[in-house]
Design a protein around this motif. Structure first.
Motif, mmCIF file in Angstrom:
data_model
loop_
_atom_site.group_PDB
_atom_site.id
_atom_site.type_symbol
_atom_site.label_atom_id
_atom_site.label_comp_id
_atom_site.label_asym_id
_atom_site.label_seq_id
_atom_site.Cartn_x
_atom_site.Cartn_y
_atom_site.Cartn_z
ATOM 1 N N THR A 187 0.839 -1.206 0.000
ATOM 2 C CA THR A 187 0.000 0.000 0.000
ATOM 3 C C THR A 187 0.869 1.249 0.000
ATOM 4 O O THR A 187 0.538 2.247 -0.653
ATOM 5 C CB THR A 187 -0.924 -0.004 1.225
ATOM 6 O OG1 THR A 187 -1.633 -1.237 1.257
ATOM 7 C CG2 THR A 187 -1.908 1.153 1.171
ATOM 8 N N SER A 188 1.974 1.198 0.712
ATOM 9 C CA SER A 188 2.890 2.332 0.756
ATOM 10 C C SER A 188 3.447 2.640 -0.634
ATOM 11 O O SER A 188 3.519 3.804 -1.037
ATOM 12 C CB SER A 188 4.029 2.024 1.726
ATOM 13 O OG SER A 188 4.999 3.020 1.687
ATOM 14 N N GLU A 189 3.819 1.607 -1.373
ATOM 15 C CA GLU A 189 4.325 1.818 -2.733
ATOM 16 C C GLU A 189 3.246 2.393 -3.644
ATOM 17 O O GLU A 189 3.515 3.242 -4.487
ATOM 18 C CB GLU A 189 4.868 0.510 -3.304
ATOM 19 C CG GLU A 189 6.193 0.107 -2.695
ATOM 20 C CD GLU A 189 6.736 -1.178 -3.287
ATOM 21 O OE1 GLU A 189 6.207 -1.636 -4.318
ATOM 22 O OE2 GLU A 189 7.689 -1.715 -2.704
ATOM 23 N N ARG A 190 2.021 1.931 -3.474
ATOM 24 C CA ARG A 190 0.923 2.456 -4.290
ATOM 25 C C ARG A 190 0.653 3.921 -3.962
ATOM 26 O O ARG A 190 0.349 4.717 -4.849
ATOM 27 C CB ARG A 190 -0.332 1.619 -4.080
ATOM 28 C CG ARG A 190 -0.123 0.216 -4.642
ATOM 29 C CD ARG A 190 -1.354 -0.610 -4.693
ATOM 30 N NE ARG A 190 -2.338 0.033 -5.531
ATOM 31 C CZ ARG A 190 -3.645 -0.078 -5.345
ATOM 32 N NH1 ARG A 190 -4.101 -0.796 -4.352
ATOM 33 N NH2 ARG A 190 -4.497 0.512 -6.148
ATOM 34 N N LEU A 191 0.762 4.290 -2.687
ATOM 35 C CA LEU A 191 0.581 5.696 -2.307
ATOM 36 C C LEU A 191 1.688 6.564 -2.904
ATOM 37 O O LEU A 191 1.424 7.669 -3.382
ATOM 38 C CB LEU A 191 0.560 5.848 -0.788
ATOM 39 C CG LEU A 191 -0.721 5.419 -0.088
ATOM 40 C CD1 LEU A 191 -0.516 5.362 1.411
ATOM 41 C CD2 LEU A 191 -1.848 6.359 -0.447
ATOM 42 N N CYS A 192 2.914 6.057 -2.873
ATOM 43 C CA CYS A 192 4.024 6.808 -3.464
ATOM 44 C C CYS A 192 3.809 7.005 -4.963
ATOM 45 O O CYS A 192 4.064 8.089 -5.497
ATOM 46 C CB CYS A 192 5.346 6.091 -3.216
ATOM 47 S SG CYS A 192 5.911 6.175 -1.520
ATOM 48 N N ALA A 193 3.324 5.988 -5.630
ATOM 49 C CA ALA A 193 3.062 6.106 -7.066
ATOM 50 C C ALA A 193 1.934 7.094 -7.323
ATOM 51 O O ALA A 193 1.985 7.889 -8.265
ATOM 52 C CB ALA A 193 2.700 4.742 -7.647
ATOM 53 N N ARG A 194 0.925 7.074 -6.479
ATOM 54 C CA ARG A 194 -0.220 7.974 -6.663
ATOM 55 C C ARG A 194 0.195 9.438 -6.530
ATOM 56 O O ARG A 194 -0.294 10.294 -7.248
ATOM 57 C CB ARG A 194 -1.295 7.643 -5.635
ATOM 58 C CG ARG A 194 -2.527 8.492 -5.787
ATOM 59 C CD ARG A 194 -3.514 8.166 -4.680
ATOM 60 N NE ARG A 194 -4.772 8.754 -4.981
ATOM 61 C CZ ARG A 194 -5.842 8.094 -5.376
ATOM 62 N NH1 ARG A 194 -5.794 6.794 -5.489
ATOM 63 N NH2 ARG A 194 -6.944 8.723 -5.628
ATOM 64 N N PHE A 195 1.095 9.722 -5.598
ATOM 65 C CA PHE A 195 1.520 11.104 -5.373
ATOM 66 C C PHE A 195 2.853 11.425 -6.035
ATOM 67 O O PHE A 195 3.499 12.411 -5.698
ATOM 68 C CB PHE A 195 1.570 11.399 -3.874
ATOM 69 C CG PHE A 195 0.204 11.361 -3.258
ATOM 70 C CD1 PHE A 195 -0.706 12.353 -3.519
ATOM 71 C CD2 PHE A 195 -0.182 10.300 -2.471
ATOM 72 C CE1 PHE A 195 -1.968 12.316 -2.987
ATOM 73 C CE2 PHE A 195 -1.444 10.240 -1.929
ATOM 74 C CZ PHE A 195 -2.345 11.250 -2.186
ATOM 75 N N GLN A 196 3.276 10.578 -6.950
ATOM 76 C CA GLN A 196 4.466 10.783 -7.766
ATOM 77 C C GLN A 196 5.710 11.053 -6.929
ATOM 78 O O GLN A 196 6.420 12.026 -7.126
ATOM 79 C CB GLN A 196 4.218 11.911 -8.758
ATOM 80 C CG GLN A 196 3.097 11.571 -9.705
ATOM 81 C CD GLN A 196 2.599 12.756 -10.472
ATOM 82 O OE1 GLN A 196 2.997 13.884 -10.217
ATOM 83 N NE2 GLN A 196 1.706 12.516 -11.407
ATOM 84 N N MET A 197 5.939 10.152 -5.976
ATOM 85 C CA MET A 197 7.134 10.216 -5.142
ATOM 86 C C MET A 197 8.073 9.120 -5.619
ATOM 87 O O MET A 197 7.676 7.951 -5.697
ATOM 88 C CB MET A 197 6.781 9.997 -3.676
ATOM 89 C CG MET A 197 5.845 11.020 -3.116
ATOM 90 S SD MET A 197 5.342 10.527 -1.469
ATOM 91 C CE MET A 197 4.003 11.639 -1.190
ATOM 92 N N HIS A 198 9.289 9.483 -5.925
ATOM 93 C CA HIS A 198 10.270 8.522 -6.416
ATOM 94 C C HIS A 198 10.548 7.489 -5.339
ATOM 95 O O HIS A 198 10.466 7.778 -4.147
ATOM 96 C CB HIS A 198 11.562 9.252 -6.813
ATOM 97 C CG HIS A 198 12.474 8.402 -7.621
ATOM 98 N ND1 HIS A 198 13.460 7.649 -7.046
ATOM 99 C CD2 HIS A 198 12.536 8.173 -8.955
ATOM 100 C CE1 HIS A 198 14.115 6.990 -7.989
ATOM 101 N NE2 HIS A 198 13.567 7.296 -9.157
ATOM 102 N N ARG A 199 10.929 6.283 -5.729
ATOM 103 C CA ARG A 199 11.119 5.218 -4.743
ATOM 104 C C ARG A 199 12.318 5.462 -3.841
ATOM 105 O O ARG A 199 12.423 4.849 -2.782
ATOM 106 C CB ARG A 199 11.226 3.864 -5.422
ATOM 107 C CG ARG A 199 12.386 3.742 -6.347
ATOM 108 C CD ARG A 199 12.351 2.439 -7.107
ATOM 109 N NE ARG A 199 13.494 2.383 -7.978
ATOM 110 C CZ ARG A 199 14.254 1.344 -8.121
ATOM 111 N NH1 ARG A 199 13.975 0.243 -7.481
ATOM 112 N NH2 ARG A 199 15.281 1.384 -8.925
ATOM 113 N N THR A 200 13.239 6.345 -4.239
ATOM 114 C CA THR A 200 14.376 6.668 -3.367
ATOM 115 C C THR A 200 14.200 8.023 -2.688
ATOM 116 O O THR A 200 15.151 8.547 -2.117
ATOM 117 C CB THR A 200 15.691 6.672 -4.172
ATOM 118 O OG1 THR A 200 15.588 7.643 -5.206
ATOM 119 C CG2 THR A 200 15.975 5.303 -4.757
#
Length: 182
Positions: free
Chosen positions: A29-42
């Motif tokens: 879910t955390s990765e999906r939230l990052c993708a939704r708000f366009q936050m890079h994985r690093t």
């Protein structure tokens, strides 16, 4: 340190790991939230812009009322790129849009998407975290106790519920039999 909805997100952590500090948000879910708000994985928490922090906080406070992210149409298999100039394409697009508005029709790509069964609803809209999730779990346990199920009885006695071993299984079995008899 960033505080979002009463949860401390450490500055030095990656955003995808820091979001797991919320009760009810795991790695996926955390990765999906990052993708939704366009936050890079690093991206680290200290690198977030105030706009991203605000957007994240507003989404987590009420995910059901949040707007879905924009979905852009994809090309059909028979798509052939145009050789027209940008100005010609823009003019053609404007005339088509005016015609559609006059006819009050939805664009074809929206109609295709509505027919397409592969487009899934936004699962993040059903996200429950912190107090709301804890309350739901308490309600579920209370329901198990009320209907008198085996799991509910074990919850009531403070025993392990999911198959963990207890110190003295015979003693536990006697307790359960006593509770079950009327």
């Amino acid at each position: 340190m960033v505080y979002v909805l009463g949860v401390n997100l450490p500055d030095r952590h990656l955003v995808k790991y820091a979001l797991t500090q919320f009760y009810g948000i795991g790695p996926h879910t955390s990765e999906r939230l990052c993708a939704r708000f366009q936050m890079h994985r690093t991206c680290k928490v200290r690198d977030l812009t105030p706009l991203q922090v605000t957007a994240l906080a507003s989404f987590l406070s009420s995910p059901k009322e949040a707007l879905s992210p924009p979905r852009y149409p994809t090309a059909t298999p028979d798509f052939v790129p145009s050789t027209k100039s940008h100005q010609e394409l823009a003019a053609e697009f404007r005339t088509e849009r005016k015609q559609r508005e006059a006819d009050n029709k939805k664009p074809e790509f929206l109609l295709r998407r509505l027919r397409d069964a592969r487009v899934r609803p936004d699962d993040l809209k059903e996200l429950k975290i912190e107090a709301e999730l804890r309350q739901e779990m308490r309600d579920n346990i209370a329901h198990q106790k009320m209907i008198g199920s085996y799991v509910g009885r074990r919850h009531a006695m403070g025993l392990p519920v999911r198959g963990q071993n207890t110190q003295n299984n015979a003693k536990t079995a006697r307790k359960l039999n006593r509770v079950h008899r009327y």
